[in-house]
Scaffold this motif. Structure first.
Motif, PDB file in Angstrom:
ATOM      1  N   TYR A  31       0.844  -1.189   0.000  1.00  0.00           N
ATOM      2  CA  TYR A  31       0.000   0.000   0.000  1.00  0.00           C
ATOM      3  C   TYR A  31       0.884   1.246   0.000  1.00  0.00           C
ATOM      4  O   TYR A  31       1.872   1.314   0.749  1.00  0.00           O
ATOM      5  CB  TYR A  31      -0.915   0.026   1.227  1.00  0.00           C
ATOM      6  CG  TYR A  31      -1.682  -1.252   1.435  1.00  0.00           C
ATOM      7  CD1 TYR A  31      -2.940  -1.440   0.871  1.00  0.00           C
ATOM      8  CD2 TYR A  31      -1.145  -2.293   2.198  1.00  0.00           C
ATOM      9  CE1 TYR A  31      -3.646  -2.620   1.057  1.00  0.00           C
ATOM     10  CE2 TYR A  31      -1.840  -3.473   2.397  1.00  0.00           C
ATOM     11  CZ  TYR A  31      -3.084  -3.636   1.827  1.00  0.00           C
ATOM     12  OH  TYR A  31      -3.773  -4.809   2.017  1.00  0.00           O
ATOM     13  N   LEU A  43      -3.094  -1.427   5.434  1.00  0.00           N
ATOM     14  CA  LEU A  43      -2.285  -2.592   5.791  1.00  0.00           C
ATOM     15  C   LEU A  43      -2.845  -3.261   7.043  1.00  0.00           C
ATOM     16  O   LEU A  43      -2.964  -4.496   7.113  1.00  0.00           O
ATOM     17  CB  LEU A  43      -0.833  -2.184   6.013  1.00  0.00           C
ATOM     18  CG  LEU A  43       0.118  -3.286   6.486  1.00  0.00           C
ATOM     19  CD1 LEU A  43       0.230  -4.398   5.444  1.00  0.00           C
ATOM     20  CD2 LEU A  43       1.507  -2.697   6.783  1.00  0.00           C
ATOM     21  N   TYR A  50       3.621  -4.625   3.366  1.00  0.00           N
ATOM     22  CA  TYR A  50       4.177  -3.350   3.827  1.00  0.00           C
ATOM     23  C   TYR A  50       3.320  -2.179   3.368  1.00  0.00           C
ATOM     24  O   TYR A  50       2.470  -2.302   2.476  1.00  0.00           O
ATOM     25  CB  TYR A  50       5.617  -3.165   3.323  1.00  0.00           C
ATOM     26  CG  TYR A  50       5.770  -3.181   1.818  1.00  0.00           C
ATOM     27  CD1 TYR A  50       5.669  -2.008   1.057  1.00  0.00           C
ATOM     28  CD2 TYR A  50       6.039  -4.376   1.136  1.00  0.00           C
ATOM     29  CE1 TYR A  50       5.825  -2.028  -0.324  1.00  0.00           C
ATOM     30  CE2 TYR A  50       6.187  -4.409  -0.240  1.00  0.00           C
ATOM     31  CZ  TYR A  50       6.084  -3.230  -0.961  1.00  0.00           C
ATOM     32  OH  TYR A  50       6.230  -3.242  -2.330  1.00  0.00           O
ATOM     33  N   ALA A  51       3.567  -1.029   4.005  1.00  0.00           N
ATOM     34  CA  ALA A  51       2.960   0.237   3.621  1.00  0.00           C
ATOM     35  C   ALA A  51       4.073   1.264   3.497  1.00  0.00           C
ATOM     36  O   ALA A  51       5.079   1.207   4.219  1.00  0.00           O
ATOM     37  CB  ALA A  51       1.938   0.686   4.656  1.00  0.00           C
TER      38      ALA A  51
END
Length: 337
Positions: A31, A43, A50-51
């Motif tokens: 994201y 997330l 992961y973000a």
């Protein structure tokens, strides 16, 4: 399992993440948002790897099969091109881009990369739109009206650079489904309208008449004066000899009339977001062509842009010839295709 990255984690990003979570065969993995807390929220809600606030991390991620671009309109071209060149398939929210040149640059990246680009016109998947096309497959005339309540001065879709205003932002939906039910490509457009009250100077209300290459004629009323309670925000009619279809209640009620017969009424739902995600997944699984591709996105954008151009010129403006010349030019050696 196809791994998806989402760039743009606002309302549209969340909507698509919700659809992805309900489908078997793909999953949200990464994201990205300029405001990283938005990415972190998705997330946390939907899970994944992961973000980030750096889109380059998604482009460089070898695990991602496709990227959803659900950002402000003026960033669509850049992110689509970068994702395609990184070898990712792309689903991009409407409009495809803000200018003819940007749309063509995206098309060049599609051909250069060999990846698929899917333009997310959710209204193409409204079940009663398909019913209307079944009942009147070759309409003589089409009317399409999309009138919203007045848009606020400060919202980003009303910004002339970021969103383009109602006529551009939502008019591409109207243009796309008019072309879809017409069953032909628009040859030219003549329009009247302008900027009546929006302080940003965007075209806020417009009436346009389109001539299609199969002889059909279409009229579009697009703007944000007020949402009419009887017709509703989305309202469409198709006419052929002795027949008519009326789509009201945001295109969820269809009334079919045929000479000498009692009218028939059909009801449906607004299921577009889920259906377009299902269609995108099928395209990934079948390694096939996008069901709504960059050329569809180009036509929808150009139909609106040329209608706006007609306001300034006071005469009909070409569409089909413009598209054909532009596509031919971009396909020439040395053009990037």
């Amino acid at each position: 399992m196809f791994k998806i990255g989402i760039i743009g984690c606002g309302n549209l990003g969340r909507t698509h993440a919700t659809c992805i979570a309900e489908l078997e065969g793909m999953a949200s993995s990464a994201y990205c948002d300029v405001y990283e807390p938005n990415a972190l929220q998705l997330l946390e809600t939907f899970g994944g790897d992961y973000a980030t606030s750096d889109p380059e991390q998604l482009f460089a991620d070898p695990e991602l099969d496709a990227i959803y671009v659900t950002t402000q309109h003026d960033t669509h071209a850049e992110y689509c091109i970068r994702a395609l060149d990184a070898g990712k398939h792309v689903l991009v929210e409407k409009p495809l881009a803000m200018t003819l040149e940007q749309c063509l640059a995206i098309g060049e990246a599609v051909n250069r990369s060999g990846r698929m680009l899917f333009t997310a016109f959710k209204m193409r998947y409204y079940e009663l739109l398909w019913k209307a096309k079944e009942l009147i497959p070759q309409p003589v005339t089409i009317t399409m009206q999309m009138m919203d309540d007045r848009w606020g001065n400060g919202i980003w879709p009303n910004d002339p650079v970021k969103g383009g205003g109602n006529v551009i932002s939502q008019g591409c939906h109207s243009a796309d489904i008019m072309r879809f039910v017409a069953g032909g490509d628009p040859v030219e457009v003549y329009a009247a309208g302008g900027n009546y009250y929006q302080p940003s100077g965007v075209i806020d209300n417009l009436v346009a008449v389109f001539r299609f290459d199969n002889g059909a004629a279409g009229s579009l009323v697009q703007g944000d004066c007020n949402c009419p309670p009887l017709a509703s925000k989305f309202f469409m009619q198709l006419f052929a000899e002795g027949k008519s279809v009326t789509l009201s209640d945001r295109l969820t009620t269809l009334t079919y009339s045929e000479a000498g017969k009692e009218p028939q009424i059909f009801t449906g739902t607004e299921s577009g977001f889920m259906e377009e995600n299902k269609a995108f997944l099928r395209c990934l699984q079948e390694n096939g062509k996008a069901t709504i591709d960059h050329v569809d996105g180009l036509y929808a954008t150009l139909m609106v842009l040329q209608a706006i151009a007609s306001l300034g010129s006071g005469k009909p403006e070409p569409i089909q010839a413009y598209v054909e010349r532009a596509l031919a030019s971009s396909a020439e050696p040395g053009s990037g295709r």
